[in-house]
Every structure is written in structure tokens, then in C-alpha cells.
Design a protein around this motif. Structure first.
Motif, PDB file in Angstrom:
ATOM      1  N   ASP A  23       0.603  -1.005  -0.118  1.00  0.00           N
ATOM      2  CA  ASP A  23      -0.003  -0.089  -0.116  1.00  0.00           C
ATOM      3  C   ASP A  23       0.781   1.348  -0.059  1.00  0.00           C
ATOM      4  OD1 ASP A  23       0.379  -0.893   2.593  1.00  0.00           O
ATOM      5  OD2 ASP A  23      -0.713   0.662   3.359  1.00  0.00           O
ATOM      6  N   SER A  46      -0.083  -0.679  -5.646  1.00  0.00           N
ATOM      7  CA  SER A  46      -0.434  -0.366  -4.324  1.00  0.00           C
ATOM      8  C   SER A  46      -1.662  -0.542  -3.612  1.00  0.00           C
ATOM      9  CB  SER A  46      -0.403   1.122  -4.371  1.00  0.00           C
ATOM     10  OG  SER A  46      -1.369   1.824  -5.018  1.00  0.00           O
ATOM     11  N   SER A  47      -2.617  -1.355  -4.600  1.00  0.00           N
ATOM     12  CA  SER A  47      -3.941  -1.831  -3.959  1.00  0.00           C
ATOM     13  C   SER A  47      -3.842  -3.422  -4.160  1.00  0.00           C
ATOM     14  CB  SER A  47      -4.863  -1.325  -4.866  1.00  0.00           C
ATOM     15  OG  SER A  47      -6.193  -2.158  -4.700  1.00  0.00           O
ATOM     16  N   MET A  71      -1.934  -4.373   4.887  1.00  0.00           N
ATOM     17  CA  MET A  71      -2.787  -3.424   4.024  1.00  0.00           C
ATOM     18  C   MET A  71      -4.090  -3.301   4.301  1.00  0.00           C
ATOM     19  SD  MET A  71      -0.876  -4.715   0.518  1.00  0.00           S
ATOM     20  CE  MET A  71      -1.316  -6.404   0.410  1.00  0.00           C
TER      21      MET A  71
END
Length: 137
Positions: A23, A46-47, A71
Motif C-alpha cells: 500500500d 499499491s492496491s 494493507m
């Protein structure tokens, strides 16, 4: 202090594709750049949701997933559990800055997660050895 040199044969890494999920975008960028210097193809996310979507579209395209443990929305172990349901033999490396306790990885047994774990900050030699042990056999 002299820089640490890490060598990896570009012929052994050529064509190998790695998914990096964290993340923190800066961490994705740094790990991706290092892996690209070693001639790996890298897809950074990042996801975890976008990473899972990409994996579902091309489940045989990836040789390794490197993911953060904690995350928002979906943990690394939850992501890996979903990926392993699609492709059970997928190689994985977890990274975490936290001291892990049993609550942080309910999706996966503690022993399973810890054997594939690198602690942040991850050094380049540690990353190199972990990647080599997973996909450059």
C-alpha cells in the motif's frame, strides 16, 4: 561505507515476471526498480484488489508475488490465499515492518507466513537471496 553490490545473472532472470504489492507506493517503486535492474519483468500495485484483478486475468503470467502483510482492505495473507486458490503452486514472499502476531494473518497459518517473510527494512542482499530461492531454482 562502500555500496553493497548484489549480482544476479540476467540470463536466469530474463522472462521471469514478479508482482509487487504494497500500500506504500514508494516501497512498490523501490522494489520494482531493483527487480527491473536484475532484468525481471515487474508489475507493481499499491492496491491488493487491483493486484488480484490482474492475477485473475493472467494467472499463469506471474512467477512470484511479493506482498506486504498489512494493507488496508485486504491483507497480504488474504491476497495470497485468493491467489493460491487460483494457482496453488504460486511462489510468494511476504514483507512486513511489524512484529507479527497470530491476529495479523488469520488467512494463513503463522508457520506458513513466517517461512516466506522478510522484515522491513529489506536489504538488497536479503531481497536477492529470497527471490533467487523462490524462482531461480
Amino acid at each position: 561505507m562502500a555500496p553493497i553490490l548484489v549480482r544476479m545473472s540476467s540470463s536466469s532472470s530474463a522472462g521471469k515476471r514478479i508482482m509487487v504489492v504494497d500500500d506504500e507506493k514508494d516501497i512498490v517503486m523501490v522494489i520494482s526498480k531493483v527487480l527491473e535492474r536484475w532484468k525481471f519483468k515487474v508489475d507493481g500495485f499499491s492496491s491488493p484488489f487491483k493486484a488480484l484483478e490482474a492475477f485473475r486475468k493472467e494467472p499463469d503470467a506471474f512467477d512470484l508475488i511479493i506482498t506486504d502483510v498489512r494493507m488496508p482492505g485486504m491483507s497480504g495473507p488474504e491476497l495470497v490465499k485468493e491467489i493460491l486458490a487460483i494457482r496453488p503452486q504460486m511462489s510468494k514472499i511476504f514483507i512486513s515492518a511489524f512484529n507479527l502476531d497470530h491476529e495479523s494473518f488469520g488467512a494463513m497459518p503463522a508457520e506458513e507466513l513466517k517461512k516466506d517473510l522478510l522484515s522491513k527494512p529489506v536489504t538488497m542482499p536479503q531481497l536477492c537471496e529470497a527471490v533467487k530461492s523462490k524462482i531461480l531454482k
